[in-house]
Design a protein around this motif. Structure first.
Motif, PDB file in Angstrom:
ATOM      1  N   ALA A  13      -4.003   6.645   2.248  1.00 26.97           N
ATOM      2  CA  ALA A  13      -5.212   6.627   3.076  1.00 26.97           C
ATOM      3  C   ALA A  13      -5.497   5.209   3.561  1.00 26.97           C
ATOM      4  O   ALA A  13      -5.811   4.988   4.742  1.00 26.97           O
ATOM      5  CB  ALA A  13      -6.400   7.177   2.293  1.00 26.97           C
ATOM      6  N   GLU A  14      -5.373   4.241   2.654  1.00 20.72           N
ATOM      7  CA  GLU A  14      -5.594   2.844   3.033  1.00 20.72           C
ATOM      8  C   GLU A  14      -4.528   2.378   4.027  1.00 20.72           C
ATOM      9  O   GLU A  14      -4.823   1.632   4.972  1.00 20.72           O
ATOM     10  CB  GLU A  14      -5.582   1.952   1.790  1.00 20.72           C
ATOM     11  CG  GLU A  14      -6.756   2.166   0.845  1.00 20.72           C
ATOM     12  CD  GLU A  14      -6.508   3.276  -0.170  1.00 20.72           C
ATOM     13  OE1 GLU A  14      -7.267   3.349  -1.157  1.00 20.72           O
ATOM     14  OE2 GLU A  14      -5.562   4.078   0.015  1.00 20.72           O
ATOM     15  N   PHE A  15      -3.290   2.799   3.802  1.00 26.32           N
ATOM     16  CA  PHE A  15      -2.194   2.443   4.704  1.00 26.32           C
ATOM     17  C   PHE A  15      -2.466   2.978   6.108  1.00 26.32           C
ATOM     18  O   PHE A  15      -2.356   2.249   7.103  1.00 26.32           O
ATOM     19  CB  PHE A  15      -0.886   3.013   4.157  1.00 26.32           C
ATOM     20  CG  PHE A  15       0.315   2.797   5.045  1.00 26.32           C
ATOM     21  CD1 PHE A  15       1.034   1.618   4.984  1.00 26.32           C
ATOM     22  CD2 PHE A  15       0.728   3.785   5.928  1.00 26.32           C
ATOM     23  CE1 PHE A  15       2.151   1.421   5.801  1.00 26.32           C
ATOM     24  CE2 PHE A  15       1.832   3.600   6.743  1.00 26.32           C
ATOM     25  CZ  PHE A  15       2.547   2.416   6.676  1.00 26.32           C
ATOM     26  N   ASP A  16      -2.841   4.248   6.200  1.00 25.14           N
ATOM     27  CA  ASP A  16      -3.088   4.853   7.516  1.00 25.14           C
ATOM     28  C   ASP A  16      -4.262   4.188   8.219  1.00 25.14           C
ATOM     29  O   ASP A  16      -4.220   3.951   9.439  1.00 25.14           O
ATOM     30  CB  ASP A  16      -3.347   6.353   7.361  1.00 25.14           C
ATOM     31  CG  ASP A  16      -2.100   7.128   6.960  1.00 25.14           C
ATOM     32  OD1 ASP A  16      -0.992   6.552   7.036  1.00 25.14           O
ATOM     33  OD2 ASP A  16      -2.230   8.303   6.554  1.00 25.14           O
ATOM     34  N   ARG A  17      -5.322   3.883   7.473  1.00 20.78           N
ATOM     35  CA  ARG A  17      -6.475   3.206   8.089  1.00 20.78           C
ATOM     36  C   ARG A  17      -6.073   1.843   8.635  1.00 20.78           C
ATOM     37  O   ARG A  17      -6.492   1.437   9.726  1.00 20.78           O
ATOM     38  CB  ARG A  17      -7.610   3.054   7.070  1.00 20.78           C
ATOM     39  CG  ARG A  17      -8.408   4.312   6.819  1.00 20.78           C
ATOM     40  CD  ARG A  17      -9.726   4.006   6.131  1.00 20.78           C
ATOM     41  NE  ARG A  17      -9.555   3.451   4.792  1.00 20.78           N
ATOM     42  CZ  ARG A  17      -9.482   4.180   3.678  1.00 20.78           C
ATOM     43  NH1 ARG A  17      -9.534   5.509   3.757  1.00 20.78           N
ATOM     44  NH2 ARG A  17      -9.359   3.609   2.497  1.00 20.78           N
ATOM     45  N   ALA A  18      -5.262   1.124   7.865  1.00 18.87           N
ATOM     46  CA  ALA A  18      -4.841  -0.207   8.302  1.00 18.87           C
ATOM     47  C   ALA A  18      -3.987  -0.130   9.561  1.00 18.87           C
ATOM     48  O   ALA A  18      -4.194  -0.891  10.518  1.00 18.87           O
ATOM     49  CB  ALA A  18      -4.073  -0.905   7.177  1.00 18.87           C
ATOM     50  N   VAL A  19      -3.018   0.780   9.584  1.00 27.85           N
ATOM     51  CA  VAL A  19      -2.141   0.893  10.755  1.00 27.85           C
ATOM     52  C   VAL A  19      -2.946   1.286  11.987  1.00 27.85           C
ATOM     53  O   VAL A  19      -2.766   0.721  13.078  1.00 27.85           O
ATOM     54  CB  VAL A  19      -1.013   1.906  10.491  1.00 27.85           C
ATOM     55  CG1 VAL A  19      -0.194   2.140  11.763  1.00 27.85           C
ATOM     56  CG2 VAL A  19      -0.098   1.411   9.370  1.00 27.85           C
ATOM     57  N   ASP A  20      -3.841   2.241  11.835  1.00 30.92           N
ATOM     58  CA  ASP A  20      -4.656   2.668  12.973  1.00 30.92           C
ATOM     59  C   ASP A  20      -5.508   1.514  13.505  1.00 30.92           C
ATOM     60  O   ASP A  20      -5.616   1.312  14.722  1.00 30.92           O
ATOM     61  CB  ASP A  20      -5.558   3.839  12.569  1.00 30.92           C
ATOM     62  CG  ASP A  20      -4.783   5.134  12.374  1.00 30.92           C
ATOM     63  OD1 ASP A  20      -3.635   5.218  12.855  1.00 30.92           O
ATOM     64  OD2 ASP A  20      -5.317   6.059  11.731  1.00 30.92           O
ATOM     65  N   LEU A  52       0.835  -1.203   0.000  1.00 34.37           N
ATOM     66  CA  LEU A  52       0.000   0.000   0.000  1.00 34.37           C
ATOM     67  C   LEU A  52       0.872   1.257   0.000  1.00 34.37           C
ATOM     68  O   LEU A  52       0.636   2.198  -0.771  1.00 34.37           O
ATOM     69  CB  LEU A  52      -0.910   0.007   1.229  1.00 34.37           C
ATOM     70  CG  LEU A  52      -2.024  -1.043   1.283  1.00 34.37           C
ATOM     71  CD1 LEU A  52      -2.674  -1.047   2.661  1.00 34.37           C
ATOM     72  CD2 LEU A  52      -3.070  -0.796   0.202  1.00 34.37           C
ATOM     73  N   ALA A  53       1.888   1.272   0.860  1.00 35.34           N
ATOM     74  CA  ALA A  53       2.772   2.437   0.931  1.00 35.34           C
ATOM     75  C   ALA A  53       3.538   2.621  -0.370  1.00 35.34           C
ATOM     76  O   ALA A  53       3.683   3.741  -0.873  1.00 35.34           O
ATOM     77  CB  ALA A  53       3.740   2.283   2.103  1.00 35.34           C
TER      78      ALA A  53
END
Length: 469
Positions: free
Chosen positions: A54-61, A47-48
């Motif tokens: 946006a998808e990366f940040d949602r997944a990490v959170d 993803l990164a």
């Protein structure tokens, strides 16, 4: 390739977010790995890499919100698979996260937590580090209790060596326990099996090594670069690279292994006027006419060796410029590239046929194509990758992602299984294979090249680790 990732991961987010995998026929989430959100973890660095921030940040959170519950489940997991996928996924995400970002700090925290649970497999008796009896890692470890188990009765060669991932964990977290565990295994293998000079090892080893003869009576044991053995050899070279090319014993073990493979396990044949090399299995020195699909990693790792060392000459049998000698020995079929199975080698070694028609994502073959493209610039490798990508799009795409195929010779053979490595390897290597030679600012870029070999080394699940400067 970005469109394939957006389709597959977008549907995962829509119908299976938080689950281990998506059933791409029913559109339902499936927890085949105990509910550890494995697709999300395995997809992070892809993803990164593709700019899906946006998808990366949602997944990490989401992962950070739930990791304590997930990591403390009373669940026995495979040590090897969990190390390369979960620990590797967090570390790869950390590598390509924005420096000094909140996400990067959370990924390091999650990596250390799962790493401390997995590393207990390397210490005796529920991992009491004060006990001095050394052993290879247990095949399985309970995340909650730390209890180790040896489900098959033996340790596989690949399971014994996850040193690349453990060293990377120490580099990211600063915790020395991971690198210590890797070093202990290396000492055991050196002491009892003379790996620096001997080259090849069988795919099954006892938990407590005793010497060169202790594996001969293990039922079904064999020499091979396929399942249970592949990443051991791959990691000899890659761990040497991650360590700044300072441990000459790792390089020596890699070189000796490749020499033994070429002169003892490799078989050369001419097929339709094109030279091919097949890497057979040996049941403790009795040749078995089969080449495992996982063996397809080998041309890529040989090409990586060439790229990082550049000290071969044309007399070396595995110089990448001699493409016909080391290209992946699998047939590119018009229907679909069936590298999900194995190859049968005729006794005369002049032809090969598919033993199975299944296709399970073909990551090792695409990985090899990327490395060979980087080593040679030969468009053959991009053309082959393009045929693979088109075949996947044409035959494996479903409304909910992409599916493995039970039989590439029959239409409608989708199984619904979308393995998590489809995100971490298949789509990543396709993206890398077709990325421009020079691109602008992006995660993982050095000298205009994505995941440049001088800056990153990828683990056996496709997760990138930064080489210390």
């Amino acid at each position: 390739m970005e469109g394939m990732m957006q389709h597959a991961y977008g549907r995962y987010e829509a119908v299976a977010f938080g689950a281990d995998e998506t059933n791409t026929l029913s559109g339902e989430g499936v927890d085949n790995w105990g509910g550890l959100s494995l697709t999300m973890v395995d997809a992070l660095d892809t993803l990164a890499l593709m700019g899906m921030r946006a998808e990366f940040d949602r997944a990490v959170d989401w992962l950070h919100q739930h990791y304590r519950e997930a990591h403390s489940k009373n669940l026995s997991v495979n040590t090897f698979e969990s190390t390369i996928r979960i620990l590797g996924g967090y570390l790869g995400g950390w590598t390509l996260a924005v420096p000094d970002s909140r996400q990067r700090a959370m990924l390091a925290e999650m990596a250390e937590d799962i790493g401390l649970r997995l590393v207990k497999a390397f210490y005796p008796h529920a991992n009491n580090r004060e006990r001095k009896t050394p052993h290879l890692p247990y095949s399985d470890i309970n995340l909650a209790t730390g209890g180790g188990a040896l489900l098959a009765g033996y340790v596989s060669l690949s399971e014994a060596n996850v040193g690349l991932d453990l060293r990377a964990a120490t580099l990211v977290t600063g915790n020395p326990v991971f690198a210590e565990a890797a070093a202990n295994v290396r000492v055991l293998l050196r002491t009892h099996y003379n790996v620096d000079a001997g080259g090849l090892l069988p795919v099954l080893l006892p938990l407590v090594p005793q010497g060169m003869d202790d594996f001969k009576d293990i039922p079904g044991n064999k020499l091979g670069l396929g399942a249970r053995g592949d990443s051991y050899y791959e990691y000899l070279l890659k761990e040497w690279i991650l360590g700044g090319k300072s441990d000459s014993s790792l390089l020596r073990s890699w070189q000796n292994s490749m020499y033994k493979i070429y002169h003892n396990v490799n078989s050369h044949a001419e097929v339709d006027g094109v030279g091919q090399d097949r890497i057979a299995d040996f049941e403790l020195y009795r040749s078995v006419p089969k080449m495992d699909h996982l063996t397809c990693f080998l041309p890529g790792t040989l090409a990586l060796d060439y790229i990082v060392r550049k000290d071969y000459n044309e007399s070396d049998s595995y110089t990448p410029s001699r493409r016909e000698r080391w290209r992946t020995s699998t047939a590119f079929e018009d229907l679909l590239v069936s590298t999900g199975g194995t190859l049968s080698i005729a006794q005369e070694l002049d032809w090969a046929k598919n033993l199975t028609s299944a296709c399970i994502g073909i990551p090792e073959a695409i990985e090899a194509l990327w490395y060979m493209w980087r080593a040679t610039g030969d468009w053959y490798y991009r053309e082959a990758g393009w045929r693979m990508a088109r075949a996947l799009e044409r035959h494996a795409r479903t409304p909910y992602g992409y599916s493995s195929l039970g039989n590439v010779r029959k239409s409608g053979s989708c199984t619904g299984w979308q393995p998590t490595y489809f995100f971490s390897e298949t789509l990543k290597y396709l993206y890398l294979l077709f990325s421009p030679d020079s691109i602008g600012e992006s995660p993982g870029v050095q000298d205009g090249i994505l995941l440049h070999h001088s800056v990153y080394v990828l683990n056996t699940e496709g997760h990138p680790y930064a080489i210390p400067t």
